[in-house]
Motif scaffolding. Structure first.
Motif, mmCIF file in Angstrom:
data_model
loop_
_atom_site.group_PDB
_atom_site.id
_atom_site.type_symbol
_atom_site.label_atom_id
_atom_site.label_comp_id
_atom_site.label_asym_id
_atom_site.label_seq_id
_atom_site.Cartn_x
_atom_site.Cartn_y
_atom_site.Cartn_z
ATOM 1 N N LYS A 17 20.602 47.226 46.631
ATOM 2 C CA LYS A 17 19.763 46.385 45.516
ATOM 3 C C LYS A 17 19.925 44.895 45.403
ATOM 4 C CE LYS A 17 22.096 46.614 41.039
ATOM 5 N NZ LYS A 17 22.052 47.121 39.703
ATOM 6 N N ALA A 18 18.789 44.188 44.932
ATOM 7 C CA ALA A 18 19.119 42.720 44.842
ATOM 8 C C ALA A 18 18.397 42.443 43.466
ATOM 9 C CB ALA A 18 18.256 42.198 45.931
ATOM 10 N N GLU A 19 19.295 41.811 42.718
ATOM 11 C CA GLU A 19 18.582 41.151 41.420
ATOM 12 C C GLU A 19 19.193 39.848 41.186
ATOM 13 O OE1 GLU A 19 20.425 43.286 38.315
ATOM 14 O OE2 GLU A 19 19.825 45.254 38.835
ATOM 15 N N GLN A 20 17.947 39.088 40.644
ATOM 16 C CA GLN A 20 17.787 37.667 40.385
ATOM 17 C C GLN A 20 18.347 37.277 39.057
ATOM 18 O OE1 GLN A 20 17.206 35.340 42.638
ATOM 19 N NE2 GLN A 20 17.944 33.639 41.487
ATOM 20 N N TYR A 21 19.178 36.573 38.562
ATOM 21 C CA TYR A 21 19.529 36.020 37.313
ATOM 22 C C TYR A 21 19.322 34.697 36.919
ATOM 23 C CZ TYR A 21 22.512 40.460 37.288
ATOM 24 O OH TYR A 21 23.135 41.769 37.391
ATOM 25 N N GLU A 22 19.146 34.392 35.544
ATOM 26 C CA GLU A 22 18.443 33.177 35.213
ATOM 27 C C GLU A 22 19.336 32.049 35.393
ATOM 28 O OE1 GLU A 22 18.169 33.647 30.971
ATOM 29 O OE2 GLU A 22 16.494 35.192 30.893
ATOM 30 N N THR B 21 21.761 32.703 40.237
ATOM 31 C CA THR B 21 22.729 33.312 40.911
ATOM 32 C C THR B 21 22.079 34.742 41.350
ATOM 33 O OG1 THR B 21 24.572 32.502 39.663
ATOM 34 C CG2 THR B 21 24.962 34.476 41.373
ATOM 35 N N GLU B 22 22.069 35.208 42.602
ATOM 36 C CA GLU B 22 21.421 36.369 43.106
ATOM 37 C C GLU B 22 22.547 37.072 43.415
ATOM 38 O OE1 GLU B 22 18.002 37.837 46.248
ATOM 39 O OE2 GLU B 22 18.897 35.849 46.399
ATOM 40 N N LEU B 23 22.366 38.519 42.872
ATOM 41 C CA LEU B 23 23.281 39.595 43.292
ATOM 42 C C LEU B 23 22.678 40.441 44.368
ATOM 43 C CD1 LEU B 23 25.987 41.246 42.800
ATOM 44 C CD2 LEU B 23 24.825 42.336 40.943
ATOM 45 N N ILE B 24 23.215 40.602 45.397
ATOM 46 C CA ILE B 24 22.751 41.567 46.312
ATOM 47 C C ILE B 24 24.026 42.746 46.714
ATOM 48 C CG2 ILE B 24 22.220 41.830 48.923
ATOM 49 C CD1 ILE B 24 21.194 38.819 48.524
ATOM 50 N N ILE B 25 23.704 43.948 46.649
ATOM 51 C CA ILE B 25 24.569 45.061 46.936
ATOM 52 C C ILE B 25 24.281 45.660 48.281
ATOM 53 C CG2 ILE B 25 25.515 47.291 45.872
ATOM 54 C CD1 ILE B 25 25.169 45.902 43.276
ATOM 55 N N LEU B 26 25.368 45.905 48.832
ATOM 56 C CA LEU B 26 24.959 46.666 50.222
ATOM 57 C C LEU B 26 25.806 47.709 50.363
ATOM 58 C CD1 LEU B 26 24.787 43.530 52.617
ATOM 59 C CD2 LEU B 26 23.098 44.395 51.494
ATOM 60 N N ARG B 27 25.330 48.775 51.240
ATOM 61 C CA ARG B 27 26.028 50.117 51.402
ATOM 62 C C ARG B 27 26.588 50.064 52.903
ATOM 63 N NH1 ARG B 27 25.579 54.664 48.790
ATOM 64 N NH2 ARG B 27 27.156 55.451 50.340
ATOM 65 N N THR B 28 28.034 50.150 53.184
ATOM 66 C CA THR B 28 28.485 50.033 54.384
ATOM 67 C C THR B 28 28.746 51.432 55.048
ATOM 68 O OG1 THR B 28 30.918 49.773 53.700
ATOM 69 C CG2 THR B 28 29.458 47.605 54.222
ATOM 70 N N ALA B 29 29.093 51.882 56.096
ATOM 71 C CA ALA B 29 29.583 52.957 56.581
ATOM 72 C C ALA B 29 30.381 52.952 57.838
ATOM 73 C CB ALA B 29 28.114 53.775 57.029
ATOM 74 N N ARG B 30 31.087 53.812 58.170
ATOM 75 C CA ARG B 30 31.978 54.061 59.386
ATOM 76 C C ARG B 30 32.406 55.343 59.574
ATOM 77 N NH1 ARG B 30 38.071 51.599 59.024
ATOM 78 N NH2 ARG B 30 38.188 53.500 57.946
#
Length: 352
Positions: free
Chosen positions: A71-76, A79-88
């Motif tokens: 997901k991605a969220e923008q704060y006032e 700052t932007e928060l981006i969350i990624l899922r990794t896999a191996r």
């Protein structure tokens, strides 16, 4: 644990080795940007990072928890928060190890919080440092490096899943029964992997919108987006294929169960025939084995023995036959409905 903390300006790293948090925050005001990498930090360490860089408390709370979807969220505060899922893929256990990367992106700093063993970013940092023309684009260039590494790491997972599915598929469609638990496990892994890949399309697509990324990075982000589209299509196809394989395996199990039932029925039929053969003999032995005085005193020859034997066998059979006829007459079977077809020659069907 702080893995690395570096200050970048004019496309170059300004020092060797990591730096303290306070020094890194001070460099944010001197131009360029700071990239801070943290691996599985504790609550106290995250709180310290939040205080030094002025992060929003809700964003830091998101970085502490494990998410099922990117997901991605923008704060006032910008700052932007981006969350990624990794896999191996783990070859020994034949399982997918997942991790998570939380990215705090601002104009003058980038903070990456990694969770899980499948979230290593040293390669992304090294690759970006070897591309000074992209580093000049600012902190957004780190997103391209991270996205590119994460999406590239998806390809081996897709290949290993495809190999496992081919093995199960070959077993099922050869007529043998595959372990249903293994198919369910692969289906669950493919579903979890799909949850990591598919939502990332929206996150990357947002970076391709006008004004969201520097123009110098757009071709590279678009290339990563194209690779992610291909991975998403392959994972979707694997999920559908596993559903088909599961249904086919259930059908094979049903066929095998029917074969077992048929073999059991044939065995029971042979045992019934054998019992039918010995039933009259058991009757004769039981009847003449009685020690009643009348029975012993009136059988004086073979003719009497034969008459009593035939009568003793025929009488129960006739009585059983009469009882079955009467039961059939009192309880007739229900008529079977017949399907009649009317054929009309020379007339057209009104539905045609």
């Amino acid at each position: 644990m702080i893995v690395d903390c570096a200050h970048y300006r004019d496309g170059r790293r300004q020092h060797e080795g990591a730096m303290p948090l306070e020094q890194a925050a001070a460099h944010c005001k001197r131009g360029g940007f700071v990239w801070l990498g943290v691996f599985e930090p504790g609550p106290e360490e995250l709180t310290r990072v939040r205080e030094v860089f002025g992060l929003h408390e809700l964003a830091v709370e998101d970085a502490r928890t494990f998410h099922l979807r990117p997901k991605a969220e923008q704060y006032e505060d910008g700052t932007e928060l981006i969350i990624l899922r990794t896999a191996r893929y783990d070859d020994e256990r034949e399982e997918i190890d997942t991790g998570e990367i939380s990215i705090f992106l601002a104009e003058h700093f980038v903070i990456t919080v990694r969770q899980g063993i499948a979230s290593e970013l040293h390669g992304a940092r090294s690759r970006l440092e070897s591309r000074p023309e992209l580093l000049k684009a600012g902190s957004a260039s780190t997103l391209w490096a991270i996205f590119d590494q994460v999406v590239d790491s998806y390809a081996p997972v897709v290949e290993e899943l495809e190999r496992d599915i081919e093995q199960i598929e070959a077993t099922v469609f050869s007529g043998a029964v595959a372990p249903t638990q293994r198919i369910y496990f692969l289906r669950r892994e493919a579903t979890d992997f799909y949850r990591a890949v598919h939502p990332l399309l929206a996150v990357l697509g947002r970076r391709l919108q006008p004004g969201k990324s520097p123009s110098a990075l757009l071709p590279y982000i678009r290339d990563v987006h194209d690779h992610l589209l291909l991975v998403n299509e392959e994972v979707s196809a694997q999920r559908d294929l596993l559903t088909t394989v599961l249904e086919a395996n259930i059908a094979v199990i049903s066929v095998e169960q029917n074969k077992i039932n048929l073999r059991q029925s044939a065995t029971m039929e042979r045992l019934t025939i054998l019992a039918s053969v010995f039933l009259p003999l058991s009757f004769v032995v039981g009847f003449f084995g009685q020690n009643f005085g009348w029975l012993v005193g009136h059988i004086g020859g073979f003719t009497t023995f034969l008459a009593l034997t035939v009568a003793g066998l025929l009488l129960p059979c006739l009585m059983l036959y009469a009882w079955l006829r009467r039961r059939r007459r009192d309880h007739p079977p229900a008529p079977t409905p017949e399907v009649t077809h009317t054929v009309r020659h020379g007339a057209a069907d009104p539905m045609e």
